[in-house]
Design an enzyme around this catalytic site. Structure first.
Site, PDB file in Angstrom:
ATOM      1  N   SER A 138     -20.396 -24.634  11.491  1.00  0.00           N
ATOM      2  CA  SER A 138     -20.227 -23.553  10.514  1.00  0.00           C
ATOM      3  C   SER A 138     -18.828 -23.621   9.928  1.00  0.00           C
ATOM      4  O   SER A 138     -17.891 -24.102  10.574  1.00  0.00           O
ATOM      5  CB  SER A 138     -20.416 -22.192  11.214  1.00  0.00           C
ATOM      6  OG  SER A 138     -19.970 -21.136  10.398  1.00  0.00           O
ATOM      7  N   TYR A 151     -19.675 -15.913  17.914  1.00  0.00           N
ATOM      8  CA  TYR A 151     -20.297 -16.880  17.003  1.00  0.00           C
ATOM      9  C   TYR A 151     -19.261 -17.880  16.505  1.00  0.00           C
ATOM     10  O   TYR A 151     -19.480 -19.098  16.536  1.00  0.00           O
ATOM     11  CB  TYR A 151     -20.942 -16.164  15.819  1.00  0.00           C
ATOM     12  CG  TYR A 151     -21.576 -17.094  14.820  1.00  0.00           C
ATOM     13  CD1 TYR A 151     -22.894 -17.511  14.967  1.00  0.00           C
ATOM     14  CD2 TYR A 151     -20.860 -17.569  13.721  1.00  0.00           C
ATOM     15  CE1 TYR A 151     -23.479 -18.376  14.059  1.00  0.00           C
ATOM     16  CE2 TYR A 151     -21.432 -18.433  12.810  1.00  0.00           C
ATOM     17  CZ  TYR A 151     -22.748 -18.832  12.978  1.00  0.00           C
ATOM     18  OH  TYR A 151     -23.321 -19.703  12.070  1.00  0.00           O
TER      19      TYR A 151
END
Length: 253
Positions: A138, A151
């Protein structure tokens, strides 16, 4: 990785980025197996897209991974690409007393999941002539979103894991490729499908597949929209990028 001849297993591809990529890889000529937890969605995908195979898998469950490995390799002994797509993104408040369950769930799915998939499938992939293990990190591996600290951390770990296992696996004949999404309009978090800051899903998937074809030796697949995050620290814009990202109050994958 030749997309026109590869046999690809994508756990976590019943919706969003995973499904969009699966369908595009299939359109390019690859044999595609979609994996996911919900059998109803898998049945819908198989009915709507003839030629796309499906297998039930829960990457948070080691027994499910083992069962899926047996099923996939029984059906597709020519498997040569595994894409560790499954992931979750949930907001946490570390100033409260109840963030631990969310944090543990995120680590189990986003970090242990790819590690367990690698352990399950690498013995097979090492025996293939043109094999690849694909991770999905990400932009938040490089610039944190305040709402999702675990996350961010798991995706940073996936990035560094990718860098590390590449050093071991590529000499053994298994390519390691990391896809690095920015914010994409999916259902990963509430409201993200309508987020004007996020990249449209079709545009993201099209650009990723174009990059896979045009950059066959790439280590990271970086769409244009993620580069401001990926290179914030090396470009000297890290602090400004952190402020910009968190000022928008939007989700950036």
């Amino acid at each position: 990785m030749d997309l026109t001849t590869s046999t690809v297993f994508i756990p976590g591809a019943t919706s969003g980025i995973g499904l969009a990529l699966a369908l595009r890889l299939r359109a390019r000529g690859a044999t595609v197996v979609v994996g996911g937890r919900r059998t109803a969605l898998l049945d819908e995908i198989a009915a709507a897209h003839p030629g796309v195979d499906t297998v039930r898998i829960d990457t948070a469950d080691p027994d499910s991974i083992d069962a899926a490995r047996r099923e996939v390799l029984d059906r597709r002994p020519d498997l040569d690409v595994v894409v560790a797509m499954a992931g979750i993104m949930q907001a946490e408040d570390w100033t409260s007393d109840d963030f631990l369950a969310t944090a543990e769930r995120t680590v189990t799915t986003n970090l242990l999941g790819p590690i367990r998939l690698a352990a399950a499938f690498l013995p097979h992939l090492r025996g293939r002539a043109d094999a690849a293990f694909v991770t999905v990190s990400s932009g938040l591996a490089h610039v944190p979103l305040a709402a999702t600290p675990t996350y961010n951390a798991t995706k940073a770990a996936v990035h560094r894991l990718s860098e590390g296992i590449r050093l071991q696996l590529e000499p053994a004949g298994v390519r390691v490729l990391e896809i690095v999404p920015p914010a994409v309009r999916t259902g990963l978090m509430p409201g993200q499908e309508d987020n004007p800051v996020a990249m449209p899903l079709d545009a993201f998937a099209d650009e990723v597949v174009d990059l896979l074809v045009s950059q066959p030796d790439a280590r990271e697949i970086l769409v244009e929209g993620v580069k401001f995050l990926r290179f914030a620290e090396t470009s000297g814009t890290y602090d400004a990028t952190v402020a910009r990202l968190n000022a928008t109050d939007r989700h950036a994958v």
